[in-house]
Write a protein that holds these residues in place. Structure first.
Motif, PDB file in Angstrom:
ATOM      1  N   THR A 128      -4.000  39.865 -35.149  1.00 36.98           N
ATOM      2  CA  THR A 128      -4.040  38.444 -35.523  1.00 36.98           C
ATOM      3  C   THR A 128      -4.886  37.649 -34.541  1.00 36.98           C
ATOM      4  N   LEU A 129      -4.754  37.964 -33.262  1.00 39.02           N
ATOM      5  CA  LEU A 129      -5.509  37.247 -32.216  1.00 39.02           C
ATOM      6  C   LEU A 129      -6.904  37.817 -31.997  1.00 39.02           C
ATOM      7  N   LYS A 130      -7.256  38.864 -32.737  1.00 37.86           N
ATOM      8  CA  LYS A 130      -8.556  39.522 -32.602  1.00 37.86           C
ATOM      9  C   LYS A 130      -8.780  40.063 -31.200  1.00 37.86           C
ATOM     10  N   ILE A 131      -7.716  40.611 -30.611  1.00 39.62           N
ATOM     11  CA  ILE A 131      -7.851  41.242 -29.298  1.00 39.62           C
ATOM     12  C   ILE A 131      -8.729  42.485 -29.471  1.00 39.62           C
ATOM     13  N   PRO A 132      -9.754  42.670 -28.631  1.00 40.98           N
ATOM     14  CA  PRO A 132     -10.647  43.827 -28.787  1.00 40.98           C
ATOM     15  C   PRO A 132      -9.873  45.139 -28.867  1.00 40.98           C
ATOM     16  N   ARG A 133     -10.176  45.928 -29.886  1.00 45.34           N
ATOM     17  CA  ARG A 133      -9.465  47.200 -30.067  1.00 45.34           C
ATOM     18  C   ARG A 133      -9.734  48.170 -28.920  1.00 45.34           C
ATOM     19  N   GLY A 134     -10.886  48.014 -28.283  1.00 41.98           N
ATOM     20  CA  GLY A 134     -11.217  48.921 -27.191  1.00 41.98           C
ATOM     21  C   GLY A 134     -10.625  48.519 -25.855  1.00 41.98           C
ATOM     22  N   ALA A 135      -9.932  47.362 -25.820  1.00 43.50           N
ATOM     23  CA  ALA A 135      -9.353  46.887 -24.561  1.00 43.50           C
ATOM     24  C   ALA A 135      -8.216  47.799 -24.119  1.00 43.50           C
ATOM     25  N   GLN A 136      -8.215  48.130 -22.848  1.00 37.65           N
ATOM     26  CA  GLN A 136      -7.205  49.055 -22.316  1.00 37.65           C
ATOM     27  C   GLN A 136      -5.829  48.401 -22.282  1.00 37.65           C
ATOM     28  N   ASP A 137      -4.812  49.116 -22.757  1.00 34.84           N
ATOM     29  CA  ASP A 137      -3.408  48.667 -22.702  1.00 34.84           C
ATOM     30  C   ASP A 137      -3.224  47.272 -23.311  1.00 34.84           C
ATOM     31  N   ARG A 138      -3.872  47.014 -24.436  1.00 37.24           N
ATOM     32  CA  ARG A 138      -3.831  45.660 -24.989  1.00 37.24           C
ATOM     33  C   ARG A 138      -2.419  45.276 -25.452  1.00 37.24           C
ATOM     34  N   PHE A 139      -1.603  46.245 -25.924  1.00 33.52           N
ATOM     35  CA  PHE A 139      -0.257  45.912 -26.392  1.00 33.52           C
ATOM     36  C   PHE A 139       0.665  45.556 -25.227  1.00 33.52           C
ATOM     37  N   SER A 140       0.642  46.384 -24.202  1.00 34.64           N
ATOM     38  CA  SER A 140       1.511  46.115 -23.050  1.00 34.64           C
ATOM     39  C   SER A 140       1.090  44.843 -22.325  1.00 34.64           C
ATOM     40  N   LYS A 141      -0.210  44.570 -22.295  1.00 34.88           N
ATOM     41  CA  LYS A 141      -0.686  43.342 -21.648  1.00 34.88           C
ATOM     42  C   LYS A 141      -0.256  42.113 -22.435  1.00 34.88           C
ATOM     43  N   LEU A 142      -0.300  42.205 -23.773  1.00 37.21           N
ATOM     44  CA  LEU A 142       0.176  41.093 -24.590  1.00 37.21           C
ATOM     45  C   LEU A 142       1.657  40.830 -24.332  1.00 37.21           C
ATOM     46  N   ASP A 143       2.424  41.893 -24.242  1.00 40.19           N
ATOM     47  CA  ASP A 143       3.859  41.772 -23.955  1.00 40.19           C
ATOM     48  C   ASP A 143       4.074  41.061 -22.621  1.00 40.19           C
ATOM     49  N   THR A 144       3.353  41.519 -21.600  1.00 36.16           N
ATOM     50  CA  THR A 144       3.490  40.931 -20.261  1.00 36.16           C
ATOM     51  C   THR A 144       3.084  39.465 -20.254  1.00 36.16           C
ATOM     52  N   HIS A 157      12.352  39.404 -32.476  1.00 35.47           N
ATOM     53  CA  HIS A 157      11.995  40.352 -33.537  1.00 35.47           C
ATOM     54  C   HIS A 157      10.762  41.161 -33.148  1.00 35.47           C
ATOM     55  N   VAL A 158       9.755  40.499 -32.563  1.00 33.84           N
ATOM     56  CA  VAL A 158       8.529  41.200 -32.170  1.00 33.84           C
ATOM     57  C   VAL A 158       8.821  42.221 -31.084  1.00 33.84           C
ATOM     58  N   LEU A 159       9.664  41.853 -30.122  1.00 34.38           N
ATOM     59  CA  LEU A 159       9.991  42.787 -29.046  1.00 34.38           C
ATOM     60  C   LEU A 159      10.825  43.961 -29.572  1.00 34.38           C
ATOM     61  N   GLU A 160      11.762  43.647 -30.456  1.00 35.67           N
ATOM     62  CA  GLU A 160      12.637  44.697 -30.984  1.00 35.67           C
ATOM     63  C   GLU A 160      11.865  45.683 -31.855  1.00 35.67           C
ATOM     64  N   LYS A 161      10.981  45.160 -32.727  1.00 35.81           N
ATOM     65  CA  LYS A 161      10.239  46.012 -33.652  1.00 35.81           C
ATOM     66  C   LYS A 161       8.886  46.471 -33.093  1.00 35.81           C
ATOM     67  N   ASN A 162       8.579  46.004 -31.865  1.00 36.17           N
ATOM     68  CA  ASN A 162       7.313  46.364 -31.223  1.00 36.17           C
ATOM     69  C   ASN A 162       6.122  46.082 -32.149  1.00 36.17           C
ATOM     70  N   LEU A 163       5.999  44.805 -32.486  1.00 43.34           N
ATOM     71  CA  LEU A 163       4.956  44.381 -33.430  1.00 43.34           C
ATOM     72  C   LEU A 163       3.697  43.880 -32.728  1.00 43.34           C
ATOM     73  N   TRP A 164       3.482  44.339 -31.511  1.00 43.25           N
ATOM     74  CA  TRP A 164       2.331  43.829 -30.750  1.00 43.25           C
ATOM     75  C   TRP A 164       1.002  44.232 -31.374  1.00 43.25           C
ATOM     76  N   ALA A 165       0.961  45.308 -32.121  1.00 38.36           N
ATOM     77  CA  ALA A 165      -0.286  45.700 -32.793  1.00 38.36           C
ATOM     78  C   ALA A 165      -0.700  44.635 -33.802  1.00 38.36           C
ATOM     79  N   LYS A 166       0.290  44.126 -34.578  1.00 40.49           N
ATOM     80  CA  LYS A 166      -0.011  43.067 -35.545  1.00 40.49           C
ATOM     81  C   LYS A 166      -0.415  41.778 -34.825  1.00 40.49           C
ATOM     82  N   VAL A 167       0.264  41.494 -33.729  1.00 41.70           N
ATOM     83  CA  VAL A 167      -0.088  40.299 -32.946  1.00 41.70           C
ATOM     84  C   VAL A 167      -1.509  40.421 -32.417  1.00 41.70           C
ATOM     85  N   ALA A 168      -1.852  41.588 -31.898  1.00 38.85           N
ATOM     86  CA  ALA A 168      -3.196  41.812 -31.332  1.00 38.85           C
ATOM     87  C   ALA A 168      -4.271  41.641 -32.402  1.00 38.85           C
TER      88      ALA A 168
END
Length: 643
Positions: free
Chosen positions: A174-190, A161-172
């Motif tokens: 939730t995990l408090k991934i720094p907003r200024g981090a470069q390519d944080r969504f694609s890195k989470l996916d990887t 569901h997360v991959l299909e709906k591209n919900l990595w922003a919500k995941v990021a």
């Protein structure tokens, strides 16, 4: 703190000098211990004394410290606010490289928690698939919480569901991934696909069996990855600019609404940082890794400047040569007489610790966020040990007098206070000193990015404490940063040493020399025939020609006994019974080995720098020197009285 002190031998302090110890603590019998409720009421802690010396009092640091010592020792620590005129430079550079330490906050108090348990299960499955998970995946320089990432994806409907709906922003978020981090969504996916997708595709029963294996392994005291049983491990090399960037990201994760930089926490109450920190430490529900660094300023030239225009007596590179400190005779020793530069970020911690040699030391905060210190005076050691043994029994060595290793544990001060331990607390700000008194225990945590510097000192009154500590370390087979014999020998041959100092040195040095002479005689009686006197240049080599653990205070690998780990100065014995490198012993353990195994006698060679005649001559010369100086002093005093 001069963490290079212990790490010098173990890599810790030291430095510490600048790596975390790789020596593993002996496995203890695990006991079931419940975590007491955490109190955030700091009123049970005593405020450490604070001093504001005037310009005149600030002229001689050792003299001033001796003046305030009677009041401070019962607290363990104190804080000193210098006169406004004291504004030293701090020499650092963005390109300054150092090996950082990884500090796992969720493992600081108890090693095992819900997060660590799940992470070990994930790692175990990755090992079964031959997937390398080291180094740990990071985004913005911050380690990703893999169990947290797994749970966040599951809560949003699972990986499909997360991959299909591209919900990595919500995941990021939730995990408090720094907003200024470069390519944080694609890195989470990887990261998810590489490290967690194989685990997520297991059935519930398979994951349950994995967790059972982890639990069973813990009960057997068997750990596949020893780093997972440590709260502080050696990290990667990085420049200061990278460390600062990670510090800034870490700060934004935990205090996102704070609208100031990582170097300025003036509007952030230190108690707020403490509350967040101790929650993370005791709950152990989230994977939290921060960094710290300890840099030998003698090699790097950073920290306090050392030039003709920066000779203020409170400059720690000057203080180390103060005539009131007997350590000046020893010369440069990394993490001890050479100041150590410390860089910290939010939640960087110095675990409960005391200098193994019982030395007092001083820390100066050059710049940055506040640092919160806790201190336990030497007189409270028994109460502290009882409390630690009750709260964290697996992390103390209850059967030894040297019972607490460095980089081992952070116990909340309020929990210790509940166990009747008398603690003091102080908040060090930029431009202030903290002094730690002999044999006191301390811990500290940082409220943000900071740069500080520390060094040891020793008034002559430390000598009996030092003698006791060195004996204790030898009995417990614990390493030392320098040889007490070498210090005493150096003081005895230092023309700057006063008669009062020499009088205190003589009753400790003479028995040591007498013992050395007796041990050599006993080894000869037992048939040791290979003896060699070394020149100063030869003393830095083993008999096989390889440099190894030199008896030099400027080398970070001093010669030490392979049994008791004592630093060797007068002599050493080498056993060449094996084809590989020889074993090194102090004469005490060489004699013991020969008595237990007479056949090794033919393989033992003894190396020494000073022969028996030179040792006896030093004792006699020192005795005559004391007598002559005392006589001159007495005569001068009599003349003054008659006038």
């Amino acid at each position: 703190m001069p963490r290079l002190l212990e790490s010098k031998k173990n890599s810790n302090p030291s430095t510490e000098k600048a790596e975390v110890s790789n020596r593993k603590r002996p496995v203890a019998i695990k006991r079931t211990v419940e975590t007491p409720p955490l109190s955030y009421d700091l009123s049970s802690l005593i405020e450490a004394p604070i001093f504001h010396p005037n310009e005149k009092e600030f002229n001689d640091p050792i003299e001033y410290l001796e003046k305030i010592r009677p009041e401070c020792e019962r607290f363990g620590i104190c804080r000193i606010v210098p006169p406004a005129s004291f504004k030293p430079e701090c020499q650092v550079a963005d390109a300054m490289r150092f090996t950082a330490n990884n500090q796992y906050i969720h493992r600081m108090f108890r090693r095992r928690g819900t997060n660590s348990r799940k992470l070990e299960a994930i790692h175990r499955h990755l090992r079964e698939l031959n997937i390398d998970y080291q180094p740990a995946p990071c985004i913005g320089g911050i380690e990703v919480d893999l169990p947290g990432l797994y749970e966040a994806v599951q809560d949003l409907g699972g990986p499909g569901h997360v991959l299909e709906k591209n919900l990595w922003a919500k995941v990021a978020d939730t995990l408090k991934i720094p907003r200024g981090a470069q390519d944080r969504f694609s890195k989470l996916d990887t990261i998810y696909c590489k490290y967690l997708l194989p685990y997520a595709t297991l059935s519930d029963d398979e994951r349950s069996k994995l967790l059972q294996k982890v639990d069973s392994q813990q009960n057997r005291q068997s750990i596949d990855d020893e780093d997972e049983d440590e709260c502080i491990i050696k990290g990667s090399s990085m420049p200061l600019s990278t460390f600062y960037r990670i510090a800034r990201n870490t700060f934004s994760v935990w205090f996102p609404n704070a609208n100031f930089s990582a170097t300025d926490t003036s509007v952030l109450n230190p108690a707020q940082v403490e509350a967040s920190y101790w929650k993370l430490v005791t709950r152990r529900a989230a994977h939290v890794c921060v960094h710290s660094g300890n840099i030998d300023s003698g090699q790097s030239g950073y920290g306090f400047p050392c030039n003709k225009t920066s000779r203020h007596p409170w400059n720690l590179k000057v203080l180390t040569n103060n005539n009131g400190s007997i350590l000046r005779s020893l010369g440069p020793v990394a993490g001890c007489t050479v100041p150590t530069l410390h860089v910290s970020m939010l939640f960087s911690s110095s675990c409960w610790y005391r200098d193994p040699h019982g030395l007092p030391w001083i820390d100066y905060m050059h710049t940055g966020a506040d640092k919160i210190w806790y201190g336990v005076p030497a007189l409270q050691e028994t109460v502290l040990k009882q409390a630690m043994d009750k709260l964290v029994p697996d992390l103390v060595k209850g059967d030894k007098s040297v019972w607490l290793s460095s980089d081992t544990v952070m116990v909340p001060p309020t929990m210790l206070a509940d166990q009747k331990v008398s603690l003091s607390r102080t908040v060090q700000k930029s431009g202030q000193f903290v002094v730690v008194w002999p044999r006191a225990f301390t811990s500290s945590l940082s409220a943000g990015y900071s740069v500080s510097e520390s060094v040891c000192f020793a008034p002559v009154d430390w000598l009996p404490i030092g003698e006791s500590c060195f004996k204790e370390l030898r009995i417990n087979n614990e390493p030392t940063v320098f040889s007490l014999q070498q210090l005493l020998w150096s003081i005895a041959h230092d023309n700057r040493s006063t008669v009062n100092v020499l009088k205190r040195v003589f009753p400790i040095l003479k028995p040591g020399i007498d013992e050395e002479i007796q041990l050599r005689s006993s080894l000869r009686d037992f048939g040791v025939q290979h003896w060699k006197k070394l020149s100063a240049s030869e003393s830095n080599q083993r008999s096989d020609g390889k440099k190894r653990r030199l008896p030099s205070t400027t080398d970070e690998s001093d010669m030490e006994c392979d049994v008791c780990q004592a630093s060797l100065f007068f002599s050493r014995a080498e056993c060449h019974s094996r084809a590989d490198s020889p074993v090194t012993w102090c004469l005490i353990h060489a004699l013991q080995k020969i008595k237990d195994h007479p056949r090794v006698t033919q393989h033992v060679r003894v190396f020494f720098v000073h022969d028996e005649d030179e040792l006896r001559k030093t004792v006699q010369t020192l005795q005559d020197h004391i007598r002559t100086k005392s006589l001159r002093r007495s005569t001068s005093h009599q003349r003054s009285s008659t006038l």
